[in-house]
Design an enzyme around this catalytic site. Structure first.
Site, PDB file in Angstrom:
ATOM      1  N   GLY A 156      59.025 -31.669  49.052  1.00  0.00           N
ATOM      2  CA  GLY A 156      58.751 -31.733  47.620  1.00  0.00           C
ATOM      3  C   GLY A 156      58.280 -33.113  47.232  1.00  0.00           C
ATOM      4  N   GLN A 162      56.697 -39.931  41.727  1.00  0.00           N
ATOM      5  CA  GLN A 162      56.785 -40.557  43.051  1.00  0.00           C
ATOM      6  C   GLN A 162      55.441 -41.129  43.499  1.00  0.00           C
ATOM      7  OE1 GLN A 162      59.028 -37.110  44.962  1.00  0.00           O
ATOM      8  NE2 GLN A 162      59.880 -38.855  46.042  1.00  0.00           N
ATOM      9  N   CYS A 177      64.721 -37.937  50.846  1.00  0.00           N
ATOM     10  CA  CYS A 177      63.758 -38.110  49.765  1.00  0.00           C
ATOM     11  C   CYS A 177      62.627 -39.012  50.251  1.00  0.00           C
ATOM     12  CB  CYS A 177      64.449 -38.750  48.565  1.00  0.00           C
ATOM     13  SG  CYS A 177      63.344 -39.060  47.181  1.00  0.00           S
ATOM     14  N   HIS A 202      66.291 -31.093  43.313  1.00  0.00           N
ATOM     15  CA  HIS A 202      65.948 -32.469  43.686  1.00  0.00           C
ATOM     16  C   HIS A 202      64.694 -32.934  42.917  1.00  0.00           C
ATOM     17  CE1 HIS A 202      65.623 -35.783  46.800  1.00  0.00           C
ATOM     18  NE2 HIS A 202      64.403 -35.790  46.296  1.00  0.00           N
ATOM     19  N   GLU A 203      63.672 -32.082  42.885  1.00  0.00           N
ATOM     20  CA  GLU A 203      62.421 -32.470  42.210  1.00  0.00           C
ATOM     21  C   GLU A 203      62.609 -32.534  40.692  1.00  0.00           C
ATOM     22  OE1 GLU A 203      60.227 -33.790  44.063  1.00  0.00           O
ATOM     23  OE2 GLU A 203      61.291 -33.046  45.818  1.00  0.00           O
TER      24      GLU A 203
HETATM   25 CO    CO Z   1      62.812 -37.076  46.305  1.00  0.00          CO
END
Ligand code: CO
Length: 181
Positions: free
Chosen positions: A48, A53, A95, A137-138
């Site tokens: 992901g 990010q 991550c 998580h995303e």
């Molecule tokens: Co992440």
């Protein structure tokens, strides 16, 4: 298409809540942006990637789940909202903004998420296991929450010295210099 540099732990953009997307405003640039996001995620073997990010203040993320012997499941979520969650799991998580770091994180085992897809159409996603973990998580990323901040206080404190060391190394990693897979 291009591989983008991934922002690492300590960069402010990862700790900021992302702006809601007005689909009409980004619709022209979206296909190119999503292609870059998928290419970047694939280049580092991620499951992901959230827009912040790669430094973009946009409430959208891409997810790609690869299960053994199955076609990969690819998904775009824009302005995702958690509609339901249930159960609990406690599994290792990593991550792309913390390369090589893994930690066990408590998550809901099943989730129902509402979002827009890459065409701007409303979708409802029912997920469990790995897929549910990736969604949570995303979505956390889009709220400026990284997985490490989900750790209990004591674990976070214990991790701090190692994190500080890694931070200096991570800063030097530039994914945009990588060759596409
Ligand atoms: Co992440």
């Amino acid at each position: 298409m291009a591989i983008k540099r991934i922002c690492k732990y300590g960069e402010k953009v990862l700790e900021k809540k992302c702006r809601k997307v007005v689909f009409e405003d980004i619709k022209k640039e979206l296909p190119a942006l999503l292609a870059d996001m998928f290419e970047t995620m694939d280049a580092v073997g991620g499951a992901g990637l959230a827009a912040n990010q790669i430094g973009l203040d946009l409430r959208l993320a891409v997810i790609k789940i690869q299960r053994e012997g199955e076609e990969p499941l690819s998904l775009v979520i824009i302005n995702p909202e958690m509609a339901e969650k249930s159960g609990s799991m406690y599994e290792d998580e990593g991550c792309l903004s913390f390369p090589g770091l893994f930690a066990k994180i408590r998550r809901a085992a099943k989730v129902k998420v509402r979002a827009l897809n890459e065409k701007g159409l409303p979708i409802e996603i029912n997920a469990e296991g790995l897929f549910a973990k990736a969604l949570q998580h995303e979505m956390d990323h889009l709220d400026g929450v990284t997985f490490v901040s989900r750790l209990p206080l004591m674990s976070r404190l214990k991790l701090k010295p190692a994190l500080m060391k890694l931070k200096a190394q991570w800063k030097k990693i530039d994914e945009s210099k990588m060759k596409p897979m």
